[in-house]
Design an enzyme around this catalytic site. Structure first.
Site, PDB file in Angstrom:
ATOM      1  CG  HIS A 247      45.261  26.285   0.607  1.00  0.00           C
ATOM      2  ND1 HIS A 247      46.321  27.295   1.167  1.00  0.00           N
ATOM      3  CD2 HIS A 247      44.965  25.468   1.558  1.00  0.00           C
ATOM      4  CE1 HIS A 247      46.625  26.521   2.224  1.00  0.00           C
ATOM      5  NE2 HIS A 247      45.783  25.530   2.506  1.00  0.00           N
TER       6      HIS A 247
ATOM      7  CG  HIS B  89      45.407  17.785   3.151  1.00  0.00           C
ATOM      8  ND1 HIS B  89      45.266  18.827   2.171  1.00  0.00           N
ATOM      9  CD2 HIS B  89      46.527  18.049   4.141  1.00  0.00           C
ATOM     10  CE1 HIS B  89      46.632  19.406   2.576  1.00  0.00           C
ATOM     11  NE2 HIS B  89      47.350  19.102   3.552  1.00  0.00           N
TER      12      HIS B  89
END
Length: 438
Positions: free
Chosen positions: A259, A324
């Site tokens: 990311h 997450h």
């Protein structure tokens, strides 16, 4: 990534081990973002165009997409991508449409009825990260619940150049106001408004540390806008046992590491063998990633942690409170009740986090920086405002009035007490009147 033995760390070393990388530069980021916000509030579009050209490399001052540009993008989009967006939209809409508001209506005492109600937030701003990784999926994750909630005005911003996928996804969600501007300056424009960008009541969407800081600062200003949550650089924590597939684990770690350089990934396991196998798998898979250099920077600030047992792994996860959380153990359902702090949880070897990022139906806009201890995953209710309604009959006022008078008097607030006393004196404390409609 070296393997860290949790048992060998002091309490201070454990704190340092779980520290987010972006926190180190928080002061300098705040100074930069404060200057950007100040420029937008003072000079509006003039400053916005300057920042768009400087940071987004936008070639002109036309920051809002025209209807012709939107239509052209929707016609130009790759058919396979269009179909994927359509398929994901169905699943995301199905899950979020089921999130209907829970209303209550209760007669707390005879003649006093209290209830809750909701309405859509009138004006919302959706921030969709772009640039090197245009997040088409984020346009869906934000646009679908806003559409379901029936927000009157939905404004979407994303850094130049906007991908056809983002534009098509926005159109799929009924969004007409689309701007090619990103970063902290986009957040400031949404929060305070300019001649071009309308001011919104609440801002949604993830972003890098500059976007996250801008959201925090505008939310603290009464003249700014509310925000969904602190949602910054991506992070994942994986709990795995000796039976876990190291290739799966490595792939999940890299899916977040790619990311951005300020992302962070953590693997926690009681199995030294699993940690070592994952180390090797990471090296092998990393070589094949186009975003290898970005992932490498994220991995340099990431962790492989050896614990004494599964319970300690759970405790580390709850302390870290990851955006997450992936659980790859023999019986992941057995520990769900112990997993207190996580934005979104993925159970089992085949439930990769990427499913939630794109198409399973759950939302991928999640709290980071440990805010998962108190903040929740984005849902349709975040686009609604809940309020309460009360109705008292004359008899209801008689029933509850004396209680209010005593409490108000105890607090020294005679005005509050008098609001009840005057009514009771006028209607009579013992006579009967018609009830309000329940």
């Amino acid at each position: 990534m070296d393997i860290i033995n949790w048992e060998e760390l002091s309490s201070q070393e454990r704190i340092a081990c779980l520290k987010r990388p972006a926190v180190d530069s928080a002061d300098s980021v705040q100074a930069i973002v404060s200057d950007i916000i100040k420029a937008i509030t003072e000079r509006g579009d003039e400053a916005l165009v300057e920042f768009a050209k400087k940071f987004d490399k936008c070639p002109d001052g036309n920051l809002k997409l025209t209807q012709d540009e939107i239509q052209a993008a929707c016609e130009r989009i790759d058919p396979a991508l269009k179909q994927a967006i359509d398929d994901a939209y169905i699943n995301i809409k199905k899950f979020h449409a089921a999130q209907e508001p829970c209303h209550v209506k209760v007669e707390t005492v005879d003649g006093v009825v209290c209830q809750t109600a909701t309405h859509a937030i009138e004006k919302v701003g959706l921030y969709v990260p772009g640039g090197s990784a245009p997040l088409v999926s984020t346009a869906l994750m934000l646009g679908v619940p806003a559409q379901i909630a029936n927000c009157e005005q939905i404004v979407l911003t994303s850094p130049y150049p906007l991908s056809d996928g983002i534009i098509y996804a926005a159109c799929k969600c009924g969004i007409k106001d689309i701007f090619k501007v990103g970063g902290a300056h986009a957040i400031a424009a949404l929060a305070y408004g300019t001649d071009t960008v309308p001011k919104v009541h609440k801002i949604f969407g993830p972003g890098n540390q500059f976007v996250t800081m801008a959201k925090r600062l505008v939310s603290e200003d009464p003249n700014g806008s509310a925000i969904d949550m602190p949602a910054g650089p991506s992070e994942v924590l994986v709990i795995a046992d000796a039976q876990a597939d190291a290739d799966f684990v490595a792939a999940d770690l890299l899916s977040q590491a790619e990311h951005g350089p300020d992302s962070q990934v953590i693997l926690v396991s009681e199995s030294s063998d699993l940690l070592e196998r994952t180390q090797k798998a990471l090296d092998e898979q990393l070589q094949l990633l186009p975003r290898k250099e970005i992932a490498l920077k994220a991995l340099s600030k990431s962790r492989l942690i050896k614990t004494k047992d599964l319970q300690e792994a759970i405790e580390i996860s709850n302390t870290y409170a990851p955006e997450h959380l992936i659980v790859q153990i023999a019986d992941p359902h057995a520990i769900v009740d112990k997993l207190r702090n996580a934005g979104s949880i993925f159970l089992g070897s085949y439930t990769c986090e990427s499913m939630g990022d794109y198409a399973s139906g759950t939302n991928h806009t999640l709290p980071t920086y440990g805010y998962a201890k108190t903040a929740s995953a984005l849902g349709t209710d975040d686009f609604r405002r809940r309020y309460t309604i009360s109705c008292a009959s004359a008899q209801g006022l008689r029933n509850i009035g004396p209680t209010v008078e005593i409490l108000a008097a105890a607090e020294g607030l005679d005005g509050h007490k008098n609001a009840v006393t005057i009514r009771l004196n006028k209607i009579g404390r013992n006579s009967d009147q018609n009830s309000c409609n329940k």
